[in-house]
Design an enzyme around this catalytic site. Structure first.
Site, PDB file in Angstrom:
ATOM      1  N   HIS A 162       0.775  -1.195  -0.102  1.00  0.00           N
ATOM      2  CA  HIS A 162       0.170  -0.075  -0.021  1.00  0.00           C
ATOM      3  C   HIS A 162       0.827   1.265   0.031  1.00  0.00           C
ATOM      4  O   HIS A 162       0.536   2.127  -0.665  1.00  0.00           O
ATOM      5  CB  HIS A 162      -0.923  -0.103   1.328  1.00  0.00           C
ATOM      6  CG  HIS A 162      -1.789   1.242   1.344  1.00  0.00           C
ATOM      7  ND1 HIS A 162      -1.228   2.258   2.310  1.00  0.00           N
ATOM      8  CD2 HIS A 162      -2.913   1.856   1.053  1.00  0.00           C
ATOM      9  CE1 HIS A 162      -2.201   3.181   2.231  1.00  0.00           C
ATOM     10  NE2 HIS A 162      -3.144   3.120   1.476  1.00  0.00           N
ATOM     11  N   GLU A 221       2.437   1.842  -3.507  1.00  0.00           N
ATOM     12  CA  GLU A 221       1.419   2.346  -4.406  1.00  0.00           C
ATOM     13  C   GLU A 221       1.224   3.895  -4.127  1.00  0.00           C
ATOM     14  O   GLU A 221       1.210   4.576  -5.188  1.00  0.00           O
ATOM     15  CB  GLU A 221      -0.085   1.634  -4.000  1.00  0.00           C
ATOM     16  CG  GLU A 221      -1.365   2.170  -4.686  1.00  0.00           C
ATOM     17  CD  GLU A 221      -2.370   2.697  -3.767  1.00  0.00           C
ATOM     18  OE1 GLU A 221      -2.767   3.836  -3.880  1.00  0.00           O
ATOM     19  OE2 GLU A 221      -2.735   1.723  -3.093  1.00  0.00           O
ATOM     20  N   HIS A 222       1.192   4.426  -3.058  1.00  0.00           N
ATOM     21  CA  HIS A 222       1.132   6.011  -2.527  1.00  0.00           C
ATOM     22  C   HIS A 222       2.418   6.480  -3.410  1.00  0.00           C
ATOM     23  O   HIS A 222       2.528   7.556  -3.885  1.00  0.00           O
ATOM     24  CB  HIS A 222       1.157   6.182  -0.891  1.00  0.00           C
ATOM     25  CG  HIS A 222      -0.091   6.198  -0.467  1.00  0.00           C
ATOM     26  ND1 HIS A 222      -0.849   7.114   0.248  1.00  0.00           N
ATOM     27  CD2 HIS A 222      -1.228   5.104  -0.588  1.00  0.00           C
ATOM     28  CE1 HIS A 222      -1.812   6.965   0.934  1.00  0.00           C
ATOM     29  NE2 HIS A 222      -2.447   5.769   0.355  1.00  0.00           N
ATOM     30  N   GLU A 262      -4.257   8.112   7.829  1.00  0.00           N
ATOM     31  CA  GLU A 262      -5.030   7.357   7.074  1.00  0.00           C
ATOM     32  C   GLU A 262      -5.622   6.188   8.123  1.00  0.00           C
ATOM     33  O   GLU A 262      -6.758   5.684   8.335  1.00  0.00           O
ATOM     34  CB  GLU A 262      -4.671   6.518   5.796  1.00  0.00           C
ATOM     35  CG  GLU A 262      -5.605   6.030   4.869  1.00  0.00           C
ATOM     36  CD  GLU A 262      -5.381   5.328   3.826  1.00  0.00           C
ATOM     37  OE1 GLU A 262      -5.976   4.622   3.111  1.00  0.00           O
ATOM     38  OE2 GLU A 262      -4.197   5.825   3.379  1.00  0.00           O
TER      39      GLU A 262
END
Length: 423
Positions: free
Chosen positions: A43, A46-47, A124
């Site tokens: 994740h 991906e950011h 987040e």
């Protein structure tokens, strides 16, 4: 579908009726492929792919170029795959493909951006922790799978995210992002010969690598389990899960499971909606769904109910579960659910993004494509006895789990356990 000599696959989904084109790259990696130390790295990577490339040095350069041509773009990470996409007017087809490819292949992961993005991702994590529905979902996953990749959060933890370095990102990308694990999907209105030429030029020299493998999910349960997240909330959120099958099971069995789930809690005429909302007036949302992984899965019943009516809500849900197990699905229900599922299939396949995700997911997860026509056939041919057999298989005391977020504690477990054990 075609494959380059290095193993990279690409799918073309021509849609001449649309004025748009979508380019998507998918890689067969995600939370299920991580070690505990790397949890959340898929994740985070991906950011970071949007933070700059050799050609486009900053996040602003990427965003400005995409915004200038009016593109819709994003990325996502799941347990089994990670994706990057952009779509715009068909006249920008080659441009869109080039930008998505550049992000996927040439991200440079600046150190200063890594440190800033850690703060973003930690916020987040905090956002999900503050949301009761997200919290109860996390609790249910941990209850089902424990301390293994299947039980960890896709986003990772504050500790793992804080520890990531540029070296980690480069290592993970090198090991996971190779040709044999990459799928390029092009959907919409485009010149197939031109895009194919660009794919071969851009991805043809990508290292082949080897297919990523995930650890088999360990499942061990012999009695009901309950997990409570004690917090003051205006309503209680609960997830009741029953262990079932994975998507690598025979398609007729999977389709029967989805049919059962829809009859129980899909739509406003479903058993649970009618019982919980129309009859008892006990909640705003209630429903059920089949959550499938390759080698295991579960049927999930979710609801948000008044704090002082939780026991009544659980009794109502379990009453419908027992009724389904003892009497099975009616022929009238079966006919209705088939039409509901057939319509749902086509309603969710209208845009370039819908088709790219549908076919891309099939290929990246299963290495083959089950078409909408084949899925429709499985829906249409489900028999009553197949659905009833699934109910007998999954509605058992040894496979039930309850996760709750609300103003409850360990003292309430005994009462909850008594209710969910009656199957």
């Amino acid at each position: 579908k075609k494959t380059l000599p290095n193993g990279l696959r690409y799918l073309f989904i021509p849609m001449e009726q649309t004025q748009t084109m979508l380019a998507m790259t998918l890689v067969a990696t995600g939370a299920d492929f991580e070690s505990k130390k790397d949890n959340g790295l898929s994740h985070f990577l991906e950011h970071m792919c949007f933070k700059g490339t050799t050609k486009r040095p900053s996040a602003k350069d990427i965003a400005l170029e995409l915004d200038t041509i009016g593109a819709d773009y994003n990325a996502f990470t799941s347990r089994g795959y990670t994706g990057y996409f952009a779509r715009a007017h068909k006249k920008h087809a080659s441009h869109i493909f080039e930008i998505v490819s550049d992000i996927y292949l040439n991200s440079n992961f600046p150190n200063e951006e890594i440190e800033k993005e850690k703060g973003v991702v930690i916020q987040e994590i905090n956002m999900y922790a503050d949301d009761p529905q997200s919290r109860v979902s996390k609790l249910a996953t941990e209850l089902l799978y424990g301390d293994q990749p299947a039980g960890w959060e896709i986003i990772g933890t504050k500790e793992t995210v804080s520890s990531f370095t540029r070296k980690d990102l480069l290592r993970y990308r090198k090991n996971q992002y190779d040709a044999k694990n990459t799928l390029v999907v092009i959907a919409g209105n485009f010149d197939a010969k031109q895009i194919e030429k660009e794919i071969r030029k851009t991805f043809g020299k990508m290292p082949a690598g080897k297919k990523n493998t995930r650890a088999k999910t360990k499942v061990k349960q012999s009695e009901p389990q309950i997990a409570i997240d004690t917090r003051e909330t205006d309503q209680t959120h609960l997830l009741l899960t029953f262990r079932a099958y994975g998507y690598e099971t025979a398609q007729n069995k999977v389709s029967a499971l989805r049919t059962l789930s829809t009859a129980l809690g899909g739509g406003m005429s479903s058993r649970l909606f009618q019982k919980m909302r129309e009859e008892l007036g006990i909640c705003y949302y209630v429903g059920s769904s089949a959550s499938l992984r390759p080698d295991t899965g579960n049927l999930v019943i979710s609801a948000g109910v008044a704090n002082d009516r939780v026991k009544e809500a659980l009794e109502g849900i379990m009453e419908e579960v027992r009724l389904f197990k003892s009497e099975g699905i009616t022929l009238e229900e079966l006919s209705k659910v088939k039409e509901y599922r057939l319509s749902g299939l086509v309603l969710h396949l209208e845009t370039t993004e819908d088709f790219a995700e549908f076919y891309g997911k099939e290929e990246i997860l299963r290495d083959k494509i089950t078409t909408e026509e084949e899925i429709s056939k499985h829906i249409e041919t489900v028999k009553k006895d197949e659905v009833d057999t699934v109910a007998q298989d999954i509605f058992v005391t040894s496979g039930v789990n309850l996760a709750i977020t609300g103003p409850f504690n360990e003292k309430d477990k005994k009462d909850f356990l008594k209710i969910i054990s009656k199957i």
